[in-house]
Design an enzyme around this catalytic site. Structure first.
Site, mmCIF file in Angstrom:
data_model
loop_
_atom_site.group_PDB
_atom_site.id
_atom_site.type_symbol
_atom_site.label_atom_id
_atom_site.label_comp_id
_atom_site.label_asym_id
_atom_site.label_seq_id
_atom_site.Cartn_x
_atom_site.Cartn_y
_atom_site.Cartn_z
ATOM 1 N N SER A 1 44.727 40.082 32.674
ATOM 2 C CA SER A 1 43.369 40.616 32.570
ATOM 3 C C SER A 1 43.340 41.966 33.253
ATOM 4 C CB SER A 1 42.378 39.664 33.245
ATOM 5 O OG SER A 1 41.131 40.286 33.449
ATOM 6 N N TYR B 1 39.921 34.284 40.417
ATOM 7 C CA TYR B 1 40.464 34.685 39.117
ATOM 8 C C TYR B 1 41.318 35.946 39.256
ATOM 9 C CZ TYR B 1 40.588 35.993 34.170
ATOM 10 O OH TYR B 1 40.997 36.343 32.900
#
Length: 313
Positions: free
Chosen positions: A186, A199
């Site tokens: 990401s 995350y």
């Protein structure tokens, strides 16, 4: 008349220069397209294992590689959804000359069972040419409000699970002196955001693991690609864990306006055939954030502090 002649000569020169640049550019584009087509043709018959294949980007990746003639191995926890994806692949691409998809449920967080899962898959396919580590979960919550168990669960699935699965697959790739490992990371693996500590940490870890892995396996003709993607319109935000471990249950505005999974899957496929080491799929603003984090960290820190003060996701 003299001015007209000069103008004509200038235009002729401009036209010649334009032609001199245009023809090589066209030749380059044609050669590149031919080369890319040849690379795509090389995917025919490849075995591609995809985690998180039951929905979202994983499902789109299954379509992308299946239509290129790959045998896809669909992995996720939900067998029923994997069966749905398998059925849709067969119905959507009925003329694709390949072996039917394989459904193989597994849980990335159960890392001790992953080697046996890989053994079972290899017993059927004989090889795994491309491993796409796509499965994972997201997070919404401040550092203070996030329970350690949530940190552990997210890290276990996103990082340790992908790392363990990769380690289980690598011996067969090394034996075959060929392979490709893809990590769907990401943009938050390049820059962390407030309310995303767990995350972001898991994706940072994935980035570092990939860099070490890439250097070590190059001698075995194994490629490693890291995909740093921005927002993708999937259920990731709805399924994200809150600080207490419950589901976020909402589609964030940024996610709602994110890239279509099919577009990202196409970019991933292109990166694989071109053997790119890393790609960034993002709009301008996140790219600016990555630039600031790398080259103007003090500005980045200031912007993130202001973002955190708004308590927005």
């Amino acid at each position: 008349m003299f001015d007209g002649k000069k103008l004509y000569q200038s235009l002729s020169l401009l036209g010649s220069l334009s032609l001199a640049f245009t023809i090589p550019w066209i030749v380059f584009k044609v050669c590149r397209a031919i080369h890319l087509k040849r690379n795509y043709n090389a995917l025919l018959g490849k075995v591609v294992l995809i985690t998180g294949a039951s929905s979202g980007l994983g499902e789109a990746l299954a379509h992308e590689f299946y239509k290129q003639g790959c045998q896809v191995v669909l992995c996720a926890r939900r067998r029923q959804e994997l069966e749905r994806v398998r059925t849709e692949l067969l119905q959507t691409h009925p003329t694709v000359p390949t072996i039917p998809p394989i459904v193989h449920p597994l849980d990335l967080s159960d890392i001790n069972t992953l080697p046996s899962h890989v053994d079972k898959i290899l017993a059927v396919t004989g090889k795994i040419d491309i491993l796409i580590n796509n499965g994972g979960i997201s997070h919404r919550g401040s550092v203070l409000a996030t329970q350690p168990d949530v940190d552990i669960k997210i890290m276990l699935t996103n990082y340790f699970g992908s790392a363990a699965l990769t380690k289980a697959v690598l011996p067969s790739m090394i034996k075959n002196k060929s392979g490709h490992v893809v990590f769907i990371s990401s943009i938050q693996g390049l820059m962390a955001l407030p309310e995303r500590s767990a995350y972001s940490a898991s994706k940072h870890a994935m980035q570092a693991f990939s860099d070490s892995l890439r250097a070590e396996v190059a001698i075995h003709n194994i490629s490693v690609t890291v995909v740093s993607a921005g927002y993708i319109k999937t259920e990731l935000s709805r399924n994200a864990l809150t600080g207490s471990g419950g589901k976020h249950g909402e589609m964030d505005a940024a996610t709602e306006s994110g890239y279509a999974p099919g577009y990202v899957a196409t970019e991933v496929g292109r990166a694989v055939v071109q053997k790119k080491k890393e790609i960034l799929i993002s709009t301008l603003v996140p790219r600016i954030g990555v630039f600031l984090r790398k080259y103007l960290p003090s500005v980045y820190f200031y912007v993130m502090e202001k973002r955190a003060q708004k308590h927005s996701f």
